[in-house]
Design an enzyme around this catalytic site. Sequence first.
Site, PDB file in Angstrom:
ATOM      1  N   ASP A 158       0.830  -1.201   0.000  1.00 36.31           N
ATOM      2  CA  ASP A 158       0.000   0.000   0.000  1.00 36.31           C
ATOM      3  C   ASP A 158       0.869   1.257   0.000  1.00 36.31           C
ATOM      4  O   ASP A 158       2.106   1.183  -0.025  1.00 36.31           O
ATOM      5  CB  ASP A 158      -0.911  -0.023   1.232  1.00 36.31           C
ATOM      6  CG  ASP A 158      -2.387   0.096   0.871  1.00 36.31           C
ATOM      7  OD1 ASP A 158      -2.696   0.824  -0.081  1.00 36.31           O
ATOM      8  OD2 ASP A 158      -3.220  -0.537   1.544  1.00 36.31           O
ATOM      9  N   TRP A 198      -3.558   3.079  -5.827  1.00 32.58           N
ATOM     10  CA  TRP A 198      -4.931   3.583  -6.014  1.00 32.58           C
ATOM     11  C   TRP A 198      -5.128   4.382  -7.298  1.00 32.58           C
ATOM     12  O   TRP A 198      -6.147   5.046  -7.481  1.00 32.58           O
ATOM     13  CB  TRP A 198      -5.407   4.409  -4.817  1.00 32.58           C
ATOM     14  CG  TRP A 198      -4.811   4.004  -3.518  1.00 32.58           C
ATOM     15  CD1 TRP A 198      -4.851   2.772  -2.931  1.00 32.58           C
ATOM     16  CD2 TRP A 198      -4.047   4.822  -2.642  1.00 32.58           C
ATOM     17  NE1 TRP A 198      -4.160   2.770  -1.752  1.00 32.58           N
ATOM     18  CE2 TRP A 198      -3.656   4.025  -1.540  1.00 32.58           C
ATOM     19  CE3 TRP A 198      -3.664   6.160  -2.663  1.00 32.58           C
ATOM     20  CZ2 TRP A 198      -2.896   4.510  -0.483  1.00 32.58           C
ATOM     21  CZ3 TRP A 198      -2.905   6.646  -1.617  1.00 32.58           C
ATOM     22  CH2 TRP A 198      -2.525   5.825  -0.545  1.00 32.58           C
ATOM     23  N   ASP A 217     -10.217   1.980  -3.521  1.00 31.72           N
ATOM     24  CA  ASP A 217     -10.800   0.715  -3.078  1.00 31.72           C
ATOM     25  C   ASP A 217     -12.205   0.521  -3.638  1.00 31.72           C
ATOM     26  O   ASP A 217     -13.045   1.430  -3.610  1.00 31.72           O
ATOM     27  CB  ASP A 217     -10.876   0.663  -1.554  1.00 31.72           C
ATOM     28  CG  ASP A 217      -9.513   0.457  -0.915  1.00 31.72           C
ATOM     29  OD1 ASP A 217      -8.513   0.373  -1.653  1.00 31.72           O
ATOM     30  OD2 ASP A 217      -9.443   0.398   0.328  1.00 31.72           O
TER      31      ASP A 217
END
Length: 533
Positions: A158, A198, A217
């Site tokens: 992440d 993302w 997400d």
Amino acid sequence: MKKSLIICASLLVAVSAGAQKNRKFAPPVMGWSSWNTLALNINEKNICANADAQVSTGLRDAGYVYCNIDDGYMGGRDAQGNMTSNDELFPRGMKYVSEYIRKKGLKPGIYNDAAGNTCGSGNFKTPKFGQGVGFNGHEAADCDLYFNKWDYDFVKVDYCGAAGLGLQEEPTYTAIGNAIKAESKKLGRKISYNICRWAYPGVWCKDVADSWRISGDIQANWPSFKYVIGKNKYLSAYCGDGHYNDMDMLEIGQGLPLNEEEVHMAIWCIQSSPLLVGCDMTKIPAQSLELMKNKELIDINQDPLGLQAYIVYQKNNSMIYVKDIKKLNGNTRAVALLNLGDDPITIDVPLEIIDMSGKAVTRDLIHHTAGPVLNGKITETIPARSVKMWTVTGKRIERTVYNAGTAYMPNFNDLGGDKQTIRYSDDENASCGVKVMFLGGTPQNVMKWTNVYSEKGGTYDITVRYACGENRYLKIVVNGGQPVIYKDLNTGSFKKYGTLTVRATLKKGNNTVTLGCDNGYAPDIDGITLAKR
């Protein structure tokens, strides 16, 4: 009993290896991830229970072999900087869990942030559980721990902590990737690396990772599906050779209508996204489980060419996706007719739009039945929020249309740092609903099609469709040859399109057509069309 388990797992690995022996590269990963159903509520018991269900439901045997633990397992770093796991949640440690997963014939996966704190740190758990645990500065030691000592095969990385520290994506993720490659070489086995930034981070990620997230997400609702589909519409040129755009987890089995789940599964499959189940596998509804195990859809996702479908038609809320399967420029293609709208839509287009002519036969991959016979055109009504997914077999013809959404742009990223970075832009006036803006300014800021195919080679007219509200120029280069430059191009508006045509010799096979402008911006580009002389 232990010996039997080892033999069973070994047989599964042998069968899997046999199935993959003819591949030049790995397909998109398939498996399960804990985040979308368990979030930070993970522990040894529920991870192992989902591994059990991955086998008992038949998902493992359908190809879903990764069992990935996401955020929430950490115990922080010790005084020496070593990563630890949470002893209360995982009392027998992370190695025990990976061994448990492997005994099920599955591959264990794990998670961390690129630097600093994880995305879930400081939430309802002990505040320090995920703080200061990121890879940055610990790359080699963490890789030794995750993949050697704990024995995991996949890692999702992440960017929450790294973003907070103001780090740059490319060097940060590259350092992690280099450490993973070194550990993989040392251990002699594949370790799959997923970048979770993302948004599409840039062309560098293909040299660094196996897959990369292209959106925020996903959520278990229709607007979220539409958002993710939209983020991946024009990224087909960046997928290939075992590297994939990741559309995030499958939200099938989370209570959505079947038609929406079919869209979810079909588009993820034709786009060659990783397929990671996001629901609780211990309680999947029967129809959702059947859909996720649909072999004909999975075969499109796992096709050995490893291509992502591109859009050849886009109008209102309807789209047509197409890609080669099994053989490049072959007579069978995968096609999806998609309706993202809330009302039925009829698509009526010539068969040539998917580079076929005459009569073609189809197979309905969702329902496992023969589809319609196509006589020179595609005429289908698609219900609201639905998809039709086919293979189409017929007479293949040379592709003549290369729209802007299929071009490769080496300077492109979707991080949003500069509003004038070269980018794809939806435009209802464009021939396929998309154009490229902010092309040029430097010799490197180009767009190109590297797969302009000619069966025999020869002389072609290449027509460029463009829009421009002021005088600009355009440079055209074919196969690295002498540039052709057009000056003072102006259609009077950036919404009004004109054309120019250049004659070029194409070689047999794939050719590269490059558009750019060394100084100043070029016109907005709709795409190119080819006509053989």
